[in-house]
Motif scaffolding. Structure first.
Motif, PDB file in Angstrom:
ATOM      1  N   GLY A  83       0.806  -1.215   0.000  1.00 58.58           N
ATOM      2  CA  GLY A  83       0.000   0.000   0.000  1.00 58.58           C
ATOM      3  C   GLY A  83       0.840   1.266   0.000  1.00 58.58           C
ATOM      4  N   SER A 117       2.569   1.664  -3.505  1.00 60.31           N
ATOM      5  CA  SER A 117       1.666   1.997  -4.606  1.00 60.31           C
ATOM      6  C   SER A 117       0.796   3.220  -4.296  1.00 60.31           C
ATOM      7  N   ASN A 118       1.038   3.862  -3.164  1.00 62.65           N
ATOM      8  CA  ASN A 118       0.264   5.026  -2.731  1.00 62.65           C
ATOM      9  C   ASN A 118      -1.232   4.728  -2.650  1.00 62.65           C
ATOM     10  N   ASN A 119      -1.562   3.516  -2.233  1.00 60.47           N
ATOM     11  CA  ASN A 119      -2.944   3.104  -2.060  1.00 60.47           C
ATOM     12  C   ASN A 119      -3.258   3.133  -0.564  1.00 60.47           C
ATOM     13  N   SER A 120      -4.001   4.142  -0.152  1.00 59.62           N
ATOM     14  CA  SER A 120      -4.245   4.317   1.277  1.00 59.62           C
ATOM     15  C   SER A 120      -5.149   3.226   1.863  1.00 59.62           C
ATOM     16  N   ALA A 121      -6.036   2.662   1.069  1.00 57.35           N
ATOM     17  CA  ALA A 121      -6.923   1.611   1.580  1.00 57.35           C
ATOM     18  C   ALA A 121      -6.130   0.357   1.940  1.00 57.35           C
ATOM     19  N   VAL A 122      -5.201  -0.030   1.089  1.00 54.86           N
ATOM     20  CA  VAL A 122      -4.409  -1.236   1.326  1.00 54.86           C
ATOM     21  C   VAL A 122      -3.442  -1.016   2.484  1.00 54.86           C
ATOM     22  N   SER A 123      -2.787   0.145   2.506  1.00 56.93           N
ATOM     23  CA  SER A 123      -1.845   0.411   3.595  1.00 56.93           C
ATOM     24  C   SER A 123      -2.565   0.547   4.933  1.00 56.93           C
ATOM     25  N   SER A 124      -3.756   1.114   4.930  1.00 57.45           N
ATOM     26  CA  SER A 124      -4.537   1.228   6.166  1.00 57.45           C
ATOM     27  C   SER A 124      -4.972  -0.150   6.651  1.00 57.45           C
ATOM     28  N   THR A 125      -5.351  -1.013   5.738  1.00 54.19           N
ATOM     29  CA  THR A 125      -5.737  -2.373   6.119  1.00 54.19           C
ATOM     30  C   THR A 125      -4.557  -3.105   6.751  1.00 54.19           C
TER      31      THR A 125
END
Length: 62
Positions: A37, A40-48
């Motif tokens: 996350g 890839s600058n994907n906040s949903a994945v990194s937050s999960t």
């Protein structure tokens, strides 16, 4: 410069081994989600991934 790269790789592998030893396969999945996350600058994945790791830490602290 190659020595710094080698030290960074050793630190990452050591941290991954510690997470796997302490938190098991779920910890590795959480760390993987957090890393993917962030890269890839994907906040949903990194937050999960962060939530999974936080829940594991809280579970072992109680």
């Amino acid at each position: 410069m190659p020595a710094l790269t080698l030290l960074a790789a050793i630190a990452v592998v050591a941290f991954e081994q510690f997470v796997q030893w302490k938190y098991g396969p779920v910890g590795i999945v959480g760390l993987l989600l957090l890393t993917v996350g962030l890269k890839s600058n994907n906040s949903a994945v990194s937050s999960t991934g962060a939530v999974v790791l936080a829940l594991l830490v809280l579970r072992t602290a109680l």
